[in-house]
Design a protein around this motif. Structure first.
Motif, PDB file in Angstrom:
ATOM      1  N   ASN A   1       0.868  -1.117  -0.007  1.00 47.73           N
ATOM      2  CA  ASN A   1      -0.041  -0.073   0.022  1.00 47.73           C
ATOM      3  C   ASN A   1       1.029   1.243  -0.003  1.00 47.73           C
ATOM      4  O   ASN A   1       0.261   2.454  -0.087  1.00 47.73           O
ATOM      5  N   GLN A   2       2.164   0.900   0.015  1.00 47.59           N
ATOM      6  CA  GLN A   2       3.049   2.173  -0.091  1.00 47.59           C
ATOM      7  C   GLN A   2       2.970   3.422   1.022  1.00 47.59           C
ATOM      8  O   GLN A   2       2.757   4.540   1.129  1.00 47.59           O
ATOM      9  N   LYS A   3       2.598   2.624   2.280  1.00 42.41           N
ATOM     10  CA  LYS A   3       2.709   3.412   3.594  1.00 42.41           C
ATOM     11  C   LYS A   3       3.848   3.239   4.394  1.00 42.41           C
ATOM     12  O   LYS A   3       4.359   1.983   4.542  1.00 42.41           O
ATOM     13  N   LEU A   4       4.262   4.121   4.796  1.00 39.89           N
ATOM     14  CA  LEU A   4       5.633   4.110   5.657  1.00 39.89           C
ATOM     15  C   LEU A   4       5.117   4.675   7.133  1.00 39.89           C
ATOM     16  O   LEU A   4       4.437   5.562   7.203  1.00 39.89           O
ATOM     17  N   TYR A   5       5.487   3.805   8.227  1.00 44.41           N
ATOM     18  CA  TYR A   5       5.098   4.324   9.650  1.00 44.41           C
ATOM     19  C   TYR A   5       6.538   4.308  10.361  1.00 44.41           C
ATOM     20  O   TYR A   5       7.467   3.558  10.139  1.00 44.41           O
ATOM     21  N   TRP A   6       6.464   5.233  11.244  1.00 43.51           N
ATOM     22  CA  TRP A   6       7.533   5.561  12.364  1.00 43.51           C
ATOM     23  C   TRP A   6       7.053   6.176  13.660  1.00 43.51           C
ATOM     24  O   TRP A   6       6.092   6.481  13.586  1.00 43.51           O
ATOM     25  N   ARG A   7       8.084   5.823  14.617  1.00 42.12           N
ATOM     26  CA  ARG A   7       7.777   6.227  15.726  1.00 42.12           C
ATOM     27  C   ARG A   7       8.721   7.205  16.286  1.00 42.12           C
ATOM     28  O   ARG A   7       9.905   7.338  16.011  1.00 42.12           O
ATOM     29  N   THR A   8       8.278   8.560  16.974  1.00 43.69           N
ATOM     30  CA  THR A   8       9.133   9.422  17.387  1.00 43.69           C
ATOM     31  C   THR A   8       9.119   9.462  18.843  1.00 43.69           C
ATOM     32  O   THR A   8       8.307   8.983  19.606  1.00 43.69           O
ATOM     33  N   GLY A   9      10.105  10.315  19.471  1.00 43.60           N
ATOM     34  CA  GLY A   9       9.653  10.494  21.009  1.00 43.60           C
ATOM     35  C   GLY A   9      11.136  10.062  21.761  1.00 43.60           C
ATOM     36  O   GLY A   9      11.529  10.631  22.775  1.00 43.60           O
ATOM     37  N   PHE A  10      11.770   8.933  21.181  1.00 46.04           N
ATOM     38  CA  PHE A  10      12.758   8.334  22.215  1.00 46.04           C
ATOM     39  C   PHE A  10      14.167   9.247  22.188  1.00 46.04           C
ATOM     40  O   PHE A  10      14.869   9.381  23.111  1.00 46.04           O
ATOM     41  N   PHE A  11      14.247   9.797  21.087  1.00 47.20           N
ATOM     42  CA  PHE A  11      15.492  10.626  20.731  1.00 47.20           C
ATOM     43  C   PHE A  11      15.110  11.969  20.493  1.00 47.20           C
ATOM     44  O   PHE A  11      15.731  12.747  19.766  1.00 47.20           O
ATOM     45  N   GLY A  12      13.996  12.617  21.118  1.00 45.22           N
ATOM     46  CA  GLY A  12      13.485  13.900  20.868  1.00 45.22           C
ATOM     47  C   GLY A  12      11.983  13.778  19.902  1.00 45.22           C
ATOM     48  O   GLY A  12      11.617  12.749  19.525  1.00 45.22           O
TER      49      GLY A  12
ATOM     50  N   ASP B   1       1.983   8.457   3.320  1.00 47.23           N
ATOM     51  CA  ASP B   1       1.637   7.795   2.123  1.00 47.23           C
ATOM     52  C   ASP B   1       2.754   8.150   0.991  1.00 47.23           C
ATOM     53  O   ASP B   1       2.745   9.412   0.852  1.00 47.23           O
ATOM     54  N   LEU B   2       3.199   7.200   0.478  1.00 50.47           N
ATOM     55  CA  LEU B   2       4.336   7.245  -0.239  1.00 50.47           C
ATOM     56  C   LEU B   2       4.014   7.869  -1.796  1.00 50.47           C
ATOM     57  O   LEU B   2       4.802   8.201  -2.707  1.00 50.47           O
ATOM     58  N   ASN B   3       2.827   7.471  -2.072  1.00 49.00           N
ATOM     59  CA  ASN B   3       2.074   8.047  -3.367  1.00 49.00           C
ATOM     60  C   ASN B   3       1.842   9.399  -3.375  1.00 49.00           C
ATOM     61  O   ASN B   3       1.929  10.132  -4.362  1.00 49.00           O
ATOM     62  N   THR B   4       1.217  10.049  -2.224  1.00 45.40           N
ATOM     63  CA  THR B   4       0.689  11.444  -2.360  1.00 45.40           C
ATOM     64  C   THR B   4       1.756  12.280  -1.329  1.00 45.40           C
ATOM     65  O   THR B   4       1.461  13.493  -1.304  1.00 45.40           O
ATOM     66  N   ASN B   5       2.598  11.446  -0.624  1.00 43.43           N
ATOM     67  CA  ASN B   5       3.614  12.340   0.217  1.00 43.43           C
ATOM     68  C   ASN B   5       2.876  12.914   1.358  1.00 43.43           C
ATOM     69  O   ASN B   5       3.270  13.980   2.229  1.00 43.43           O
ATOM     70  N   GLN B   6       1.543  12.597   1.879  1.00 46.92           N
ATOM     71  CA  GLN B   6       0.774  13.112   3.093  1.00 46.92           C
ATOM     72  C   GLN B   6       1.306  12.348   4.270  1.00 46.92           C
ATOM     73  O   GLN B   6       1.342  11.066   4.159  1.00 46.92           O
ATOM     74  N   THR B   7       1.710  13.277   5.145  1.00 44.29           N
ATOM     75  CA  THR B   7       2.016  12.674   6.601  1.00 44.29           C
ATOM     76  C   THR B   7       1.330  12.777   7.618  1.00 44.29           C
ATOM     77  O   THR B   7       0.493  14.210   7.523  1.00 44.29           O
ATOM     78  N   ARG B   8       0.806  11.934   8.419  1.00 39.91           N
ATOM     79  CA  ARG B   8      -0.123  12.295   9.593  1.00 39.91           C
ATOM     80  C   ARG B   8       0.118  11.608  10.715  1.00 39.91           C
ATOM     81  O   ARG B   8       0.725  10.359  10.697  1.00 39.91           O
ATOM     82  N   GLN B   9       0.140  12.124  11.952  1.00 36.83           N
ATOM     83  CA  GLN B   9       0.194  11.503  13.273  1.00 36.83           C
ATOM     84  C   GLN B   9      -0.975  10.699  13.408  1.00 36.83           C
ATOM     85  O   GLN B   9      -2.358  10.887  13.463  1.00 36.83           O
ATOM     86  N   ILE B  10      -0.791   9.050  13.855  1.00 36.02           N
ATOM     87  CA  ILE B  10      -1.841   8.447  13.986  1.00 36.02           C
ATOM     88  C   ILE B  10      -2.167   8.110  15.380  1.00 36.02           C
ATOM     89  O   ILE B  10      -3.214   7.751  15.828  1.00 36.02           O
ATOM     90  N   ILE B  11      -1.115   8.067  16.270  1.00 31.86           N
ATOM     91  CA  ILE B  11      -1.112   7.618  17.518  1.00 31.86           C
ATOM     92  C   ILE B  11      -0.119   8.687  18.527  1.00 31.86           C
ATOM     93  O   ILE B  11       1.010   8.783  18.064  1.00 31.86           O
TER      94      ILE B  11
END
Length: 142
Positions: free
Chosen positions: A50-61, A70-80
């Motif tokens: 589905n060309q979706k990338l997920y990542w976690r932030t916070g441990f290093f800032g 979404d790697l097709n539209t380049n839209q980024t959103r916070q999900i959790i």
């Protein structure tokens, strides 16, 4: 130092987190490109179909959150959003779930839909960690 690696077997790419960005390249290391600029990312997982990338932030800032792009539209959103993220991020593509760890008093593993809805605790009261999450989707085990 790279943190977090994801493999795209459909497009023969590898993704990784490096400082303030997520990069990808061909498997031979050529054609390096930045996919997203991020603050404090440290783990990355990919839904190549589905060309979706997920990542976690916070441990290093950055904000303690899980993000999708979404790697097709380049839209980024916070999900959790979670103030106690620890380690571990995994995708169950068959059930469209994302798994993540936290250390809010008792260490545990959560899962939610890949859009961030319906979070639930899967494993509670771990002694330490979690320091990583692996899924056996065939036998439905964490």
């Amino acid at each position: 130092m790279p943190r977090g690696i994801a493999y795209d077997g459909i497009h023969n790419k590898i993704y990784w987190v490096e400082k303030d960005r997520i990069n990808r390249a061909n498997l031979d290391g050529s054609n390096i490109e930045t996919v997203a600029y991020v603050n404090g990312a440290n783990e990355v997982v990919l839904d190549a179909t589905n060309q979706k990338l997920y990542w976690r932030t916070g441990f290093f800032g950055g904000t303690n959150a899980i993000w999708s792009r979404d790697l097709n539209t380049n839209q980024t959103r916070q999900i959790i959003l979670n103030s106690n993220f620890c380690c571990g991020l995994a995708l169950d593509l068959y059930h469209q779930k994302i798994y993540y760890g936290d250390q809010s008093g008792t260490s545990r593993i959560w899962r939610a839909n890949t859009d961030g809805t319906n979070p639930e605790i899967v494993v509670n009261n771990l002694y330490l960690g979690p320091y990583g999450i692996a899924l056996d989707t065939v036998n439905e085990k964490v």
